[in-house]
Design an enzyme around this catalytic site. Structure first.
Site, PDB file in Angstrom:
ATOM      1  N   HIS A   2       8.268   3.486  -1.764  1.00  0.00           N
ATOM      2  CA  HIS A   2       8.362   4.493  -2.839  1.00  0.00           C
ATOM      3  C   HIS A   2       9.151   5.725  -2.406  1.00  0.00           C
ATOM      4  CE1 HIS A   2       5.029   7.468  -1.752  1.00  0.00           C
ATOM      5  NE2 HIS A   2       4.983   6.566  -0.800  1.00  0.00           N
ATOM      6  N   THR A  15      -3.583 -12.323   0.461  1.00  0.00           N
ATOM      7  CA  THR A  15      -2.519 -12.804  -0.413  1.00  0.00           C
ATOM      8  C   THR A  15      -1.517 -11.681  -0.672  1.00  0.00           C
ATOM      9  OG1 THR A  15      -4.024 -14.361  -1.424  1.00  0.00           O
ATOM     10  CG2 THR A  15      -2.051 -13.829  -2.675  1.00  0.00           C
ATOM     11  N   CYS A  17      -4.313  19.257   3.958  1.00  0.00           N
ATOM     12  CA  CYS A  17      -5.105  20.284   4.627  1.00  0.00           C
ATOM     13  C   CYS A  17      -4.905  21.624   3.957  1.00  0.00           C
ATOM     14  CB  CYS A  17      -4.662  20.437   6.079  1.00  0.00           C
ATOM     15  SG  CYS A  17      -5.778  19.650   7.209  1.00  0.00           S
TER      16      CYS A  17
END
Lengths: 398, 107
Positions: free
Chosen positions: A201, A237, A324
């Site tokens: 991505h 799978t 954070c």
């Protein structure tokens, strides 16, 4: 209102050709790649084609690519898998202080499991000195893992040099290249890396698809046991559509890389030079050795989160740093390690551009950003100075 | 070399206190094996569910919490009662003193 997405380091939309390539594997080619009949064979072929083009993006061999679910999984797999496979040789691991949490927290987990971890410091630009890596090596060192490029400050590390040192010393070397693969040229050969993590991505592939490059002949302990998928190294799978999408995205990234770089670099430089004209705005990370579409700043006297809200109100979407800092309101460990004073680290903002970003968008941003800073400073309790909130242990840098 | 001046706010953050035995808590949250920043997110969420005056116990094996949880209490205005060191984890005790939480950004 026009929406301007400037958080491409968080994620990217699917490339239309990637979606096109994936669709048949949700529908007619739904077979299990392990099945011996036609639909299974179709799925298996698709995976192997994707493996070849994914490998090609980093100049690796197809059999050196293990598909995973994400960059985080690849990082966990690399650290834990190599540590456990080599624990008889030694129990020392070297990482840096500016690693992603998937490396940092895996290292912390390994510390609890009996390994020793050295966290290397970085300079004011976030650069790791290869000489420091060399000094940190002991007889017990089995693995070095250094981030290729920081998603938070954009700095690109001297990975090839660190890889060379590791190779000379016979130590396995991993690099987390999630923020770099698909954004800058990454060739596994000159980098001297034995393992490399990346995620689809980040270059217009689907979420849920990542890969770990594992140099031929390197032993690794699986994270997931079960079937014989991925050469027995990662059971389960296969996510066939996602893998196909990653393969297609890799093919397009390889083809268009230089064009994408040229496009975002110009716009990024324009953005940075304009933002730095505003008083008390500091660039974080290296001024030149940084990801081409990456601009990160700390803005004094105001909070990163407040800037994000007002920017979002103007249709501009950006980020303020790691989980954070944004979720837990703790100063970002990356900003602290480059010497950002704690009070300044709260004013962190990160803008990341892509091939879709236009000049008009940058012009609009350049107009809006200083306005928002002024608006927030007017109401900031610190507008006249920090008072006793100031962290005087470090000094800011223009 | 000049020693850098540390502000009073920073000094206040150093308030780690170990206690000899566990405290009876109104609610307990077990986040053993969870890493940073889960302890900060969970403590925030769990404290919201408590009434003012009630005590929350946070069970964690994450060393960073030794610094972060007392600091969180100062930031949010809650009381840090102490930390008990069990065999393989810490038990942190926090008394809710206020409805306000500085981490909550939704409002």
């Amino acid at each position: 209102m026009k929406e301007i997405y400037m958080d491409h380091v968080a994620t990217n939309p699917l490339h239309p050709e990637v979606l096109e390539a994936m669709l048949p594997y949700f529908k007619e080619h739904f077979g299990n790649p392990l099945s011996l009949y036609e639909p299974g064979i179709k799925a298996r072929e698709a995976i192997e084609n994707a493996r070849a083009s994914t490998a090609s993006l980093i100049n690796a061999k197809a059999n050196e690519i293990i598909f995973t679910s994400s960059g985080a999984e690849s990082n966990n797999f690399a650290l834990k898998g190599i540590a456990f496979a080599n624990q008889n040789k030694g129990k020392h691991i070297i990482i840096s202080k500016i690693e992603h949490h998937s490396i940092l927290n895996s290292a912390r987990f390994l510390e609890k499991s009996g390994f020793a971890v050295t966290y290397l410091p970085v300079d004011k630009y976030g650069v790791i000195d290869p000489a420091i890596v060399e000094k940190a090596i002991t007889k017990e060192t089995i693995l070095i893992s250094i981030i290729h490029a920081s998603p938070e400050i954009g700095t690109i590390e001297p990975i090839a040099e660190i890889g060379k040192i590791s190779r000379q010393k016979g130590i396995i070397f991993h690099t987390d290249a999630v923020a770099s693969v698909g954004n800058i040229p990454v060739d596994i050969q000159p980098l001297n890396a034995d393992l490399l993590s990346f995620a689809a991505h980040q270059f217009y592939g689907p979420k849920g698809a990542g890969a770990l490059y594992l140099r031929e002949g390197t032993r690794i302990v699986p994270l997931i046991y079960g079937g014989i998928q991925e050469g027995g190294r990662r059971a389960g799978t296969e996510n066939v559509p996602a893998i196909v999408g990653m393969g297609k995205a890799a093919e397009l990234a390889k083809r268009d890389l230089q064009e994408r770089i040229n496009h975002v670099k110009l716009l990024r430089d324009k953005l940075i030079s304009n933002a730095l004209k505003v008083e008390r705005v500091y660039l974080t990370g290296h001024p030149e050795q940084r990801l081409p579409g990456h601009a990160s700043f700390v803005v004094e006297y105001i909070e990163g989160e407040a800037m994000l809200l007002l920017l979002a109100g103007k249709g501009i979407y950006a980020a303020s740093g790691s989980a954070c800092s944004s979720k837990a309101l703790k100063a970002s460990p990356v900003l602290i390690s480059i010497g950002t004073p704690a009070h300044l680290a709260q004013g962190s903002v990160v803008f990341t551009l892509s091939k879709g970003t236009t000049e008009e968008e940058i012009d609009y941003f350049n107009e809006v950003f200083p306005q928002i800073i002024n608006q927030l400073r007017k109401i900031s309790p610190f507008a006249k100075g920090w008072g006793d909130m100031e962290d005087k242990t470090c000094t800011p840098r223009k | 070399m000049q020693i850098p001046e540390v502000s009073s706010k920073v000094q206040n953050n150093i308030q780690l206190r170990f206690i000899d035995k566990p405290i009876e808590a109104d609610a307990t949250t077990d986040i053993i094996y969870m890493m940073c920043p889960m302890h900060l997110l969970i403590i925030d969420q769990k404290t919201k569910e408590l009434k003012v005056g009630q005590i929350l116990a946070v069970l964690t094996d994450y060393d960073g919490a030794l610094e972060d949880i007392p600091a969180w209490c100062i930031k949010t205005g809650n009381e840090f009662l102490g930390v008990y060191e069990a065999e393989d984890h810490y038990k942190f005790y926090v008394r809710k003193l206020t409805e306000k939480s500085c981490i909550d950004k939704e409002t």
